[in-house]
Design an enzyme around this catalytic site. Structure first.
Site, mmCIF file in Angstrom:
data_model
loop_
_atom_site.group_PDB
_atom_site.id
_atom_site.type_symbol
_atom_site.label_atom_id
_atom_site.label_comp_id
_atom_site.label_asym_id
_atom_site.label_seq_id
_atom_site.Cartn_x
_atom_site.Cartn_y
_atom_site.Cartn_z
ATOM 1 N N LYS A 20 -16.750 15.413 27.286
ATOM 2 C CA LYS A 20 -15.429 15.560 27.911
ATOM 3 C C LYS A 20 -15.556 16.339 29.228
ATOM 4 O O LYS A 20 -16.625 16.904 29.520
ATOM 5 C CB LYS A 20 -14.503 16.273 26.917
ATOM 6 C CG LYS A 20 -14.241 15.468 25.634
ATOM 7 C CD LYS A 20 -13.296 16.227 24.692
ATOM 8 C CE LYS A 20 -12.953 15.411 23.463
ATOM 9 N NZ LYS A 20 -11.975 16.142 22.570
ATOM 10 N N TYR A 60 -6.606 7.292 22.846
ATOM 11 C CA TYR A 60 -5.965 8.212 21.900
ATOM 12 C C TYR A 60 -4.618 7.688 21.390
ATOM 13 O O TYR A 60 -3.748 8.477 21.002
ATOM 14 C CB TYR A 60 -5.783 9.586 22.547
ATOM 15 C CG TYR A 60 -7.062 10.421 22.588
ATOM 16 C CD1 TYR A 60 -7.777 10.717 21.425
ATOM 17 C CD2 TYR A 60 -7.542 10.930 23.795
ATOM 18 C CE1 TYR A 60 -8.933 11.489 21.466
ATOM 19 C CE2 TYR A 60 -8.699 11.714 23.839
ATOM 20 C CZ TYR A 60 -9.386 11.986 22.669
ATOM 21 O OH TYR A 60 -10.525 12.760 22.703
ATOM 22 N N PHE A 68 0.643 17.751 20.930
ATOM 23 C CA PHE A 68 -0.385 18.112 21.910
ATOM 24 C C PHE A 68 -0.825 16.934 22.779
ATOM 25 O O PHE A 68 -1.685 17.105 23.654
ATOM 26 C CB PHE A 68 -1.600 18.741 21.205
ATOM 27 C CG PHE A 68 -2.271 17.846 20.182
ATOM 28 C CD1 PHE A 68 -3.177 16.865 20.564
ATOM 29 C CD2 PHE A 68 -1.988 17.992 18.820
ATOM 30 C CE1 PHE A 68 -3.802 16.045 19.627
ATOM 31 C CE2 PHE A 68 -2.606 17.167 17.874
ATOM 32 C CZ PHE A 68 -3.511 16.184 18.283
ATOM 33 N N ARG A 96 -20.457 12.733 13.787
ATOM 34 C CA ARG A 96 -19.349 13.661 13.512
ATOM 35 C C ARG A 96 -19.879 14.992 12.989
ATOM 36 O O ARG A 96 -19.382 16.060 13.344
ATOM 37 C CB ARG A 96 -18.394 13.060 12.473
ATOM 38 C CG ARG A 96 -17.632 11.851 12.955
ATOM 39 C CD ARG A 96 -16.527 12.190 13.904
ATOM 40 N NE ARG A 96 -15.411 12.874 13.284
ATOM 41 C CZ ARG A 96 -14.246 13.078 13.881
ATOM 42 N NH1 ARG A 96 -14.046 12.663 15.122
ATOM 43 N NH2 ARG A 96 -13.262 13.722 13.269
ATOM 44 N N THR A 102 -13.147 19.422 14.401
ATOM 45 C CA THR A 102 -12.321 19.244 15.607
ATOM 46 C C THR A 102 -11.985 20.591 16.242
ATOM 47 O O THR A 102 -12.078 20.750 17.457
ATOM 48 C CB THR A 102 -11.015 18.501 15.226
ATOM 49 O OG1 THR A 102 -11.369 17.233 14.669
ATOM 50 C CG2 THR A 102 -10.118 18.307 16.437
ATOM 51 N N ARG A 113 -20.051 21.683 18.792
ATOM 52 C CA ARG A 113 -18.840 22.478 19.045
ATOM 53 C C ARG A 113 -19.016 23.912 18.543
ATOM 54 O O ARG A 113 -18.550 24.861 19.169
ATOM 55 C CB ARG A 113 -17.630 21.809 18.387
ATOM 56 C CG ARG A 113 -17.185 20.527 19.107
ATOM 57 C CD ARG A 113 -16.252 19.722 18.242
ATOM 58 N NE ARG A 113 -15.655 18.579 18.916
ATOM 59 C CZ ARG A 113 -15.007 17.605 18.281
ATOM 60 N NH1 ARG A 113 -14.875 17.642 16.960
ATOM 61 N NH2 ARG A 113 -14.485 16.600 18.951
ATOM 62 N N ASN A 123 -12.873 21.257 23.496
ATOM 63 C CA ASN A 123 -13.954 21.130 22.497
ATOM 64 C C ASN A 123 -15.106 20.212 22.938
ATOM 65 O O ASN A 123 -15.867 19.720 22.127
ATOM 66 C CB ASN A 123 -13.390 20.758 21.123
ATOM 67 C CG ASN A 123 -12.705 19.415 21.094
ATOM 68 O OD1 ASN A 123 -12.617 18.740 22.119
ATOM 69 N ND2 ASN A 123 -12.232 19.010 19.930
ATOM 70 N N HIS A 126 -16.429 14.135 22.281
ATOM 71 C CA HIS A 126 -15.728 13.237 21.370
ATOM 72 C C HIS A 126 -16.757 12.438 20.572
ATOM 73 O O HIS A 126 -17.818 12.100 21.096
ATOM 74 C CB HIS A 126 -14.856 12.255 22.165
ATOM 75 C CG HIS A 126 -14.360 11.115 21.325
ATOM 76 N ND1 HIS A 126 -13.249 11.232 20.518
ATOM 77 C CD2 HIS A 126 -14.859 9.856 21.122
ATOM 78 C CE1 HIS A 126 -13.083 10.082 19.871
ATOM 79 N NE2 HIS A 126 -14.047 9.238 20.222
ATOM 80 N N GLU A 137 -13.642 1.690 20.317
ATOM 81 C CA GLU A 137 -13.872 2.595 21.457
ATOM 82 C C GLU A 137 -14.989 2.073 22.371
ATOM 83 O O GLU A 137 -14.876 2.156 23.596
ATOM 84 C CB GLU A 137 -14.186 4.004 20.938
ATOM 85 C CG GLU A 137 -12.962 4.641 20.278
ATOM 86 C CD GLU A 137 -13.259 5.912 19.484
ATOM 87 O OE1 GLU A 137 -14.432 6.340 19.435
ATOM 88 O OE2 GLU A 137 -12.309 6.477 18.908
HETATM 89 N N1 UDP Z 1 -6.565 18.283 19.871
HETATM 90 C C1 UDP Z 1 -5.797 19.329 20.357
HETATM 91 N N2 UDP Z 1 -5.003 20.019 19.478
HETATM 92 C C2 UDP Z 1 -4.926 19.714 18.165
HETATM 93 C C3 UDP Z 1 -5.713 18.647 17.676
HETATM 94 C C4 UDP Z 1 -6.504 17.953 18.554
HETATM 95 O O1 UDP Z 1 -5.838 19.638 21.546
HETATM 96 O O2 UDP Z 1 -4.197 20.378 17.420
HETATM 97 C C5 UDP Z 1 -7.436 17.537 20.791
HETATM 98 C C6 UDP Z 1 -8.921 17.893 20.598
HETATM 99 O O3 UDP Z 1 -9.536 17.941 21.887
HETATM 100 C C7 UDP Z 1 -9.429 16.734 19.776
HETATM 101 C C8 UDP Z 1 -8.588 15.575 20.311
HETATM 102 O O4 UDP Z 1 -7.313 16.145 20.558
HETATM 103 O O5 UDP Z 1 -10.815 16.546 19.939
HETATM 104 C C9 UDP Z 1 -8.453 14.395 19.391
HETATM 105 O O6 UDP Z 1 -7.998 14.824 18.145
HETATM 106 P P1 UDP Z 1 -8.591 14.235 16.789
HETATM 107 O O7 UDP Z 1 -7.732 14.705 15.678
HETATM 108 O O8 UDP Z 1 -8.805 12.756 16.952
HETATM 109 O O9 UDP Z 1 -10.004 15.008 16.664
HETATM 110 P P2 UDP Z 1 -11.515 14.548 16.925
HETATM 111 O O10 UDP Z 1 -11.655 13.158 16.362
HETATM 112 O O11 UDP Z 1 -11.738 14.612 18.421
HETATM 113 O O12 UDP Z 1 -12.359 15.563 16.202
#
Ligand code: UDP
Length: 160
Positions: A20, A60, A68, A96, A102, A113, A123, A126, A137
């Protein structure tokens, strides 16, 4: 054998991993690539791209109702990213695990992370959350001719 062409080869599973904008700015591209490379996964696509809002809203789409979401789109469109495709056995699930939770405050030390960030909205990387979302994707971020097909010379030293 004649049947091998019909059997799913687990070593060709693919995931979409993206550094990112904060990961790029903080000079963590090499570190993130290194972890997947040294694990034994194969890099089959990689580029630098400053994504626009339209692309990010598609990427997304599932999160569009979240509070958010506007901040997420602003964060992700704030600078260039490094999208990649990695290939290998169970690479979606392992990717993952290598990224960590996350929310980085819940990511174990040793994960990407968990070693390099603190806030969920910063974070640094992705990773696809399933084989189907990985396919979606990869198709969204890469043209078919941007994904290389080749055999790694380490293949027989990584897989038994
Ligand atoms: N995110 C955020 N606040 C939250 C949850 C998610 O800013 O409460 C952001 C974070 O950067 C995350 C992205 O949104 O990586 C996508 O969220 P997702 O739940 O898909 O998590 P990921 O798959 O990236 O772990």
């Amino acid at each position: 054998s004649i049947f091998s062409a019909f059997v799913t080869d687990m070593t060709t599973e693919r995931t979409f991993i993206m550094v990112k904008p904060d990961g790029v700015q903080r000079g963590l591209v090499g570190e993130i690539i290194k972890r997947f490379e040294t694990r034994g996964y194969k890099l089959v696509a990689c580029k630098m791209l400053w994504p626009g809002q339209d692309l990010l809203k598609k990427h997304y789409a599932e999160l569009s109702d979240k509070p958010f979401f506007p901040k997420l789109i602003a964060y992700m469109s704030s600078g260039p990213c490094v999208p990649m495709v990695w290939e290998g056995r169970e690479v979606v699930k392992m990717g993952r695990m290598m990224l960590g939770a996350t929310n980085p405050l819940q990511s174990n030390p040793g994960t990407i992370r968990g070693d390099f960030c603190i806030d969920v909205g910063r974070n640094i990387c992705h990773g696809s959350d399933g084989v189907e979302s990985a396919k979606r994707e990869i198709d969204l971020w890469f043209q078919p001719n941007e994904v290389a097909k080749y055999e790694s010379h380490s293949k027989d030293w990584v897989y038994e």
